[in-house]
Design a protein around this motif. Structure first.
Motif, PDB file in Angstrom:
ATOM      1  N   THR A   1       3.433  -5.951  16.855  1.00 22.98           N
ATOM      2  CA  THR A   1       3.967  -7.266  16.476  1.00 22.98           C
ATOM      3  C   THR A   1       5.139  -7.103  15.522  1.00 22.98           C
ATOM      4  OG1 THR A   1       2.355  -7.418  14.691  1.00 22.98           O
ATOM      5  CG2 THR A   1       1.832  -8.549  16.765  1.00 22.98           C
TER       6      THR A   1
ATOM      7  N   TYR B   1       7.800 -10.375  16.252  1.00 27.90           N
ATOM      8  CA  TYR B   1       6.966 -11.562  16.409  1.00 27.90           C
ATOM      9  C   TYR B   1       7.456 -12.478  17.510  1.00 27.90           C
ATOM     10  CZ  TYR B   1       5.732  -9.669  11.910  1.00 27.90           C
ATOM     11  OH  TYR B   1       5.381  -8.817  10.919  1.00 27.90           O
TER      12      TYR B   1
ATOM     13  N   PHE C   1       3.914 -11.321  21.779  1.00 27.47           N
ATOM     14  CA  PHE C   1       2.721 -11.496  20.955  1.00 27.47           C
ATOM     15  C   PHE C   1       1.557 -11.952  21.812  1.00 27.47           C
ATOM     16  CE2 PHE C   1       0.228 -12.289  17.308  1.00 27.47           C
ATOM     17  CZ  PHE C   1      -0.515 -13.421  17.589  1.00 27.47           C
TER      18      PHE C   1
END
Lengths: 529, 154
Positions: free
Chosen positions: B114, B119, B124
């Motif tokens: 991640t 992100y 994710f």
């Protein structure tokens, strides 16, 4: 015996990682080859289900034979090697090659002469001629080969009684009983001694006959760390304090089961400490001397003699005749009450056939030679001394080469570590090509990072044979780079030189009688290869 | 193939994960996979990390939670034939050091992934799904010897 207070050198870290990587690589290639075979890209030589049963529930799990198919099969010429002569100090191994990588074997008919480091021939009684063989022939002529009955019916020969009396006298116990099969002695007789409601404390590395025998009793089995009296004490206290599971009732009996010499490690049991523990906590002791009877001790009376303990302190003395006596079968010795009970309630004695007469005659003659009552004068002492010298000399030389050697100083079993599966196979093949018959063992028979080669010394080996073999092992260990030891060789190895060995054997100035090896032509004709 | 064995434990699969250096070997294999994936030139950093995470989860799922039994015939008379490798490890005892380690490693890889994918939502989602479904849920003690819908029972 301070030389027993060492711990084995653990597997070096890098070699352990390389060993794991080798196994993973072998597994990956195994999966790839299985895929190719299943899809038809490669010839499929495995037994497969016929079409009409393909929709049935499968009988066997394919995955279970993965190891055999993809790892063991490729190097299976290292094991199950047929020999054509008596397994004395040297033997003739049938040559075989495999044009299809281990699926089938071809036998060209020739044999290779090799030094026999694989047989448990500790005192050199595996001979096809000599006093023992003559006695066996005479017994065959008198009693025939088989017995045709069990001990409780008409299968008790007078030779069995003589043998039992001789063993009891030899071991220093009140009585003994003999059985025709060593494995069955353990497996079938433990149930006569302990049962449900008892506790068995078994060493981690006990032989599968002891494991099977313990399971057949129905008792609770607890396992303690190998040859570790501290762990045994902890488990003993736990068994006594907590008793049986759930009900917490006390156990009716606690039996400690150990071996004299462990055949995969070469370690000798710490008998005095275990006897002290058993006396303190009032437990019973079952000692399996399969590899130590005849091989340890100044008079060859086993590990009890080696430590100078009292045989009456060991409740059940068990052993086999396969190793040091050149016969087959096992015995249980102890107090006359114990032996009487075993005679009446042992499955092997009541239902199984008894020991054949030639085997009993062989063992009896070997025993008499050991005690000095038969054969050339001092022959028994000579063999015992030769074995002890051979074991210490070989072990010292291997330590000095820098190999990791397991086991205690006086034990006749000398395993040294190889670790990687590829090297295990290479060592087995190269050593046979150079005239050494050494057994190698790998996973899953040993722990995954402890694959090893094992040498079993014999009184039939001469110092020259050992020197030549160590030269070959020197060359091979340098080629295969298996000199992993990071420790200095133990102190006692410094004075175990050839001169020391010859000095120890000097009083038996008679030259060694050569082991009679039958010619290979006879052997091949019998097999019809 | 346990010929001549001197073992009180009938199935070596119970104990081999306690051997020296096997945790380090596991981590080394993950590194090797990651380096191989990283060396492919046209894959971005984010995709490389996601690929490593996915490959790791899928391979360990098949190794630990799909294949049943042992690659050799153990001496336990078929008891372990219906057990996956995870259920065989440490003889079924829960919360051992080995099991905690094998649970933590995919989580650590997920956290690193991640971070390196900055992100991104899709990355994710994909990584979290594979982490939960393939790596965490099968390792829970509540799912010991559970076969959902009878899949993979025999």
């Amino acid at each position: 015996m301070a030389d027993n207070d060492h711990s084995e050198e653990p597997t070096p870290y890098i070699e352990a990682i390389v060993t794991y990587i080798s196994y993973v690589l072998l597994a990956v290639f195994g999966h790839i080859r299985d895929f190719l075979r299943n899809k038809g890209f490669e010839a499929n030589m495995i037994a497969t289900e016929p079409d009409r049963t393909k929709s049935f529930v499968p009988l066997y799990q394919n995955f279970e034979s993965f190891f055999t198919r993809n790892l063991y099969r490729r190097i299976r010429d290292c094991w199950n090697r047929p020999i054509t002569t008596c397994p004395g100090a040297e033997f003739e191994v049938m040559d075989r090659d495999s044009p299809d990588y281990g699926w089938t074997f071809r036998y060209p008919g020739s044999t290779t002469r090799a030094v026999n480091f694989g047989s448990y021939n500790y005192l050199g009684f595996a001979e096809s001629s000599g006093y023992c063989a003559d006695a066996a022939v005479a017994a065959t002529e008198m009693y025939g080969c088989g017995v045709g009955s069990s001990r409780t019916e008409v299968g008790s020969l007078n030779i069995h009684t003589q043998l039992e009396r001789a063993m009891a006298e030899y071991l220093g116990t009140e009585d003994a009983i003999v059985f025709p099969m060593g494995f069955a002695t353990n497996a079938l007789n433990m149930a006569a001694l302990v049962g449900k409601g008892c506790c068995i404390l078994s060493d981690e590395l006990n032989h599968s006959s002891l494991v099977l025998g313990s399971r057949l009793t129905g008792a609770t089995i607890k396992i303690f760390k190998h040859n570790n009296p501290a762990d045994l004490e902890a488990k003993l206290r736990e068994a006594i304090v907590y008793g049986q599971a759930r009900t917490r009732r006390p156990f009716t009996k606690i039996l400690i089961v150990v071996e004299g010499v462990y055949s995969m490690e070469g370690s000798i049991v710490r008998l005095p400490e275990i006897i002290a523990l058993k006396k303190r906590y009032q437990a019973y002791l079952y000692l399996d001397e399969a590899h130590s009877i005849g091989a340890l001790g100044t008079s060859g009376r086993g590990v009890v003699d080696y430590y100078g303990c009292d045989p009456r302190d060991v409740d059940v003395l068990m052993g086999t005749f396969t190793k040091s006596f050149g016969g087959a079968g096992g015995y249980i010795a102890g107090s006359s009450r114990l032996v009487r009970h075993v005679r009446q309630s042992s499955h092997s004695a009541i239902y199984g056939a008894s020991m054949p007469a030639p085997v009993a005659a062989q063992i009896l003659t070997a025993l008499n030679i050991l005690l000095g009552r038969a054969g050339p004068p001092d022959e028994g002492k000579r063999r015992l001394r030769q074995l002890s010298v051979n074991a210490q000399y070989m072990r010292a030389r291997l330590h000095q080469l820098g190999l990791i050697v397991y086991g205690d100083r006086d034990s006749p079993v000398v395993p040294f570590m190889i670790f990687m599966p590829g090297k295990v196979a290479a060592f087995a093949r190269l050593s046979l090509a150079h005239g050494l018959g050494i057994v190698v063992v790998g996973y899953p028979a040993t722990p995954i990072i402890e694959a090893r080669a094992r040498i079993c010394l014999s009184a039939a080996h001469s110092l020259d044979m050992i020197d030549r073999s160590v030269q070959v092992i020197d060359k091979l260990s340098r080629l295969l780079r298996i000199r992993y030891s990071r420790r200095q060789p133990p102190d006692w190895t410094r004075d175990r030189t050839r001169a020391w060995a010859e000095a120890q054997l000097a009083e038996f100035s008679r030259p060694l009688a050569p082991t009679h090896v039958a010619s290979s032509a006879n052997g091949v004709a019998l097999i019809g290869a | 193939m346990q010929v001549g064995t001197a073992h009180s434990d009938p199935n070596p699969n119970h104990v081999y994960f306690n051997s020296r250096g096997i945790w380090a070997t596991y981590v080394i294999f993950i590194f090797i996979t990651h380096f191989i994936v990283l060396s492919i030139p046209f894959i971005s950093m984010a995709l490389a990390w996601t690929l490593t995470c996915q490959i790791h989860n899928v391979i360990t799922y098949f190794w630990l939670h799909w294949e049943k039994g042992a690659p050799f015939e153990p001496l336990d008379q078929g008891e372990s034939r219906t057990l996956t490798h995870w259920e065989q490890l440490d003889d079924g005892v829960q919360f051992t050091a080995n099991k905690k380690f094998l649970l933590v490693v995919p989580i650590v890889i997920f956290l690193l992934t991640t971070f390196y994918t900055r992100y991104d939502q899709i990355h994710f989602l994909v990584n979290a799904l594979s982490l939960v479904l393939l790596a965490i849920v099968p390792k829970l003690p509540q799912l010991y010897r559970v076969r959902i819908f009878g899949i993979n029972k025999w």
